[in-house]
Design an enzyme around this catalytic site. Structure first.
Site, PDB file in Angstrom:
ATOM      1  N   SER A   1       2.228 -63.887 -18.498  1.00 21.60           N
ATOM      2  CA  SER A   1       1.007 -64.674 -18.615  1.00 21.60           C
ATOM      3  C   SER A   1      -0.111 -64.137 -17.713  1.00 21.60           C
ATOM      4  O   SER A   1      -0.502 -62.985 -17.837  1.00 21.60           O
ATOM      5  CB  SER A   1       1.342 -66.137 -18.306  1.00 21.60           C
ATOM      6  OG  SER A   1       0.290 -66.991 -18.692  1.00 21.60           O
TER       7      SER A   1
ATOM      8  N   HIS B   1       0.214 -63.917 -24.084  1.00 24.17           N
ATOM      9  CA  HIS B   1      -0.084 -64.999 -25.023  1.00 24.17           C
ATOM     10  C   HIS B   1      -1.468 -65.567 -24.732  1.00 24.17           C
ATOM     11  O   HIS B   1      -2.036 -65.331 -23.659  1.00 24.17           O
ATOM     12  CB  HIS B   1       0.988 -66.097 -24.938  1.00 24.17           C
ATOM     13  CG  HIS B   1       1.046 -66.777 -23.601  1.00 24.17           C
ATOM     14  ND1 HIS B   1       0.124 -67.711 -23.195  1.00 24.17           N
ATOM     15  CD2 HIS B   1       1.921 -66.641 -22.575  1.00 24.17           C
ATOM     16  CE1 HIS B   1       0.435 -68.133 -21.990  1.00 24.17           C
ATOM     17  NE2 HIS B   1       1.508 -67.497 -21.581  1.00 24.17           N
TER      18      HIS B   1
END
Length: 253
Positions: A133, A156
């Protein structure tokens, strides 16, 4: 998080024969112990010790909100003064960043990444375990990056928790924040914007999310990370960068 400090127990013999006092020794040991307990860091190297400062970023990156005590966290307000101190200390010639994080607060992660990228001293990042992340921008912020072959990086889109107002401005804000991450990653690595966004918005791979889990070899193949390696390779590269900077007149002994 409340931390308990346990006092050492003493025997009668200890009281009868106290250990010889070392000027400043007890105070120094206490300061180092306190630093380890609070930050998970040893003290900045003293004269005669290593010229490399090791910065560890583990667990979840804590930002403006305090996370529950059972979460393993790295607080960005702890990392910022450490980076400033390492930059100002003339004995520190290079900084090794060890990264094993699940991600966390976006702005806190970007703040850490920006600080690492703006340091004047050589920096090398080693991703072990995972750099997920918002850990991705931190991983690529250094002068050179390594990733363990068994490590992974999850890419993501940005997500929001808590109250979300369902208006167009909310989605525009998320999109602008996401573009900040994309610009930073593509500017500090060899991955193209199209490839990074393709990995970010890929469907079907993550069970409960959209995005991609990239392994060590794939991270290097896509240009996200510079090479496969661990601590040994990271230190060797950092020493190489330090010697190169010395040769260029950037460092003096």
């Amino acid at each position: 998080m409340n931390e308990q400090h346990h006092k050492p127990s003493y025997t009668a013999n200890d009281a009868a024969e106290p250990a010889p006092e070392v000027p400043g020794g007890e105070k120094t040991a206490a300061a180092v112990t306190e630093t380890i307990q609070q930050l998970g860091q040893t003290a900045v190297p003293a004269p005669g010790e290593s010229n490399v400062y090791c910065l560890t970023i583990i667990g979840q990156i804590e930002g403006h909100l305090v996370l529950p005590p059972q979460n393993k966290t790295t607080k960005y307000e702890h990392l910022i003064p450490q980076l400033v101190a390492a930059e100002q200390n003339p004995r520190i010639e290079g900084i090794l960043i060890i990264l094993n994080t699940v991600g966390g607060d976006v702005e806190a992660g970007l703040a850490i990444a920006e600080m690492i990228s703006s340091l004047s001293k050589p920096t090398v990042t080693v991703v072990i375990g995972g750099g997920h992340s918002i850990g991705v921008p931190i991983a690529v912020a250094s002068d050179y990056s390594f990733i363990a072959e068994s490590a992974t990086m999850t890419i993501h889109p940005i997500r929001m928790t808590g109250l979300v107002i369902g208006v167009p401005q909310t989605f525009e804000y998320i999109e602008k924040m996401q573009e900040r991450v994309v610009r930073f990653v593509t500017a500090h690595s060899q991955i193209s914007e199209n490839t990074f966004k393709e990995l970010m918005f890929k469907t079907g791979e993550l069970n409960r999310d959209i995005g991609t889990a990239v392994g060590g070899n794939d991270a290097v193949k896509n240009g996200l990370i510079d090479g496969i390696g661990g601590i040994g390779q990271g230190l060797a590269k950092l020493n190489e960068l330090i010697e190169s900077r010395r040769a260029g007149g950037g460092l003096t002994q």
